[in-house]
Enzyme design. Structure first.
Site, PDB file in Angstrom:
ATOM      1  N   PRO A 200      26.351 -37.791  12.825  1.00 16.29           N
ATOM      2  CA  PRO A 200      26.972 -39.028  12.751  1.00 16.29           C
ATOM      3  C   PRO A 200      26.389 -39.668  14.123  1.00 16.29           C
ATOM      4  CG  PRO A 200      28.543 -37.277  12.349  1.00 16.29           C
ATOM      5  CD  PRO A 200      27.389 -36.474  12.623  1.00 16.29           C
ATOM      6  N   LYS A 201      26.455 -38.844  15.479  1.00 17.39           N
ATOM      7  CA  LYS A 201      25.807 -39.573  16.513  1.00 17.39           C
ATOM      8  C   LYS A 201      24.409 -40.172  16.567  1.00 17.39           C
ATOM      9  CE  LYS A 201      24.406 -38.339  21.261  1.00 17.39           C
ATOM     10  NZ  LYS A 201      24.619 -37.176  22.336  1.00 17.39           N
ATOM     11  N   MET A 202      23.505 -38.984  15.760  1.00 17.94           N
ATOM     12  CA  MET A 202      22.191 -39.953  15.583  1.00 17.94           C
ATOM     13  C   MET A 202      22.156 -40.955  14.658  1.00 17.94           C
ATOM     14  SD  MET A 202      20.014 -36.445  14.459  1.00 17.94           S
ATOM     15  CE  MET A 202      20.188 -34.823  15.531  1.00 17.94           C
TER      16      MET A 202
END
Length: 246
Positions: A200-202
């Site tokens: 999710p962060k990427m």
């Protein structure tokens, strides 16, 4: 038939029951409307209305509580702004936003952004930047990575963290992008997180850097938060990674 005052009591039609015959001034039993025989009087009682009070109003209402705020957050925010005013951290000079070729075609540029994000996991910005530079010298694109064998790709990206796993994820993701997206990257967070090795962060960072769309925020992992300069924490803080007060 026997008369009673102005009324007479007798059999109804067919002898099926009793009937009341009214006189000029008489009224049938149960009738309460004067002058209009047989029409019941309507009740003049007014309907009661329920009164509802909003929160914090009315008698006996509890006072509104003050909204909770993290302790000393304004001072900490100002310290962050002061420390970031010079923009001289490694992420400013060698972050993912600097690792792609801005002169490349848009789909190639977006692919390079995604690869840089995949390499950056558990890796310092300096190491990620150097690996991306070596890949770009070989003409980094979907086709060039697919034509590269795993051993060569591993040698180029080493020593990024978990480089063996990243070789596998990069090859799998690149093949999916070629087959399903025509060499480009997905334009939604939901599709990005379906790619091998993309979290999710990427995905949120890829949306911001590659697609110029803010779909969310990427929060640093706790170890990186703990690495913030000690000047950030106020004297009343315990020194915990969350910066909570004692």
């Amino acid at each position: 038939m026997r008369e009673r005052g102005n009324c007479c009591l007798g059999r109804g039609i067919g002898g099926s029951g009793l009937c009341w015959a009214r006189g000029a001034a008489g009224a049938a039993p149960g009738s309460q409307t004067q002058g209009r025989p047989g029409v019941p009087r309507r009740s003049r009682r007014r309907k009661s209305l329920a009164i509802a009070y909003e929160a914090g109003q009315g008698e006996g209402a509890e006072p509104r509580r003050a909204r909770w705020e993290p302790p000393h957050w304004r001072e900490q925010l100002q310290r962050i702004r002061d420390m970031r005013s010079s923009r001289d951290a490694p992420v400013d000079e060698m972050g993912v936003q600097t690792c792609y070729d801005s002169s490349a075609p848009p789909e190639v540029m977006r692919y390079q952004v995604l690869l840089a994000l995949m390499l950056s996991s558990q890796t310092k910005d300096q190491v990620t930047s150097a690996a991306m530079l070596r890949l770009r010298r070989r003409g980094l694109s979907v086709d060039s990575v697919l034509q590269m064998d795993d051993e060569t790709l591993g040698q180029i990206i080493y020593p990024v963290g978990f480089w063996r796993n990243k070789v596998k994820y990069i090859k799998q993701t690149t093949a999916i992008l070629k087959q399903k997206y025509g060499g480009d990257i997905p334009s939604t967070v939901e599709e990005l997180v379906q790619l091998p090795g993309v979290g999710p962060k990427m995905a949120h960072l890829a949306m911001h850097i590659a697609w110029d769309s803010v779909a969310g925020i990427g929060v640093p992992a706790p170890p990186k938060v703990w690495a913030l300069p000690p000047q950030l924490w106020t004297p009343t803080c315990t020194g915990s990674p969350t910066g909570s007060s004692g």
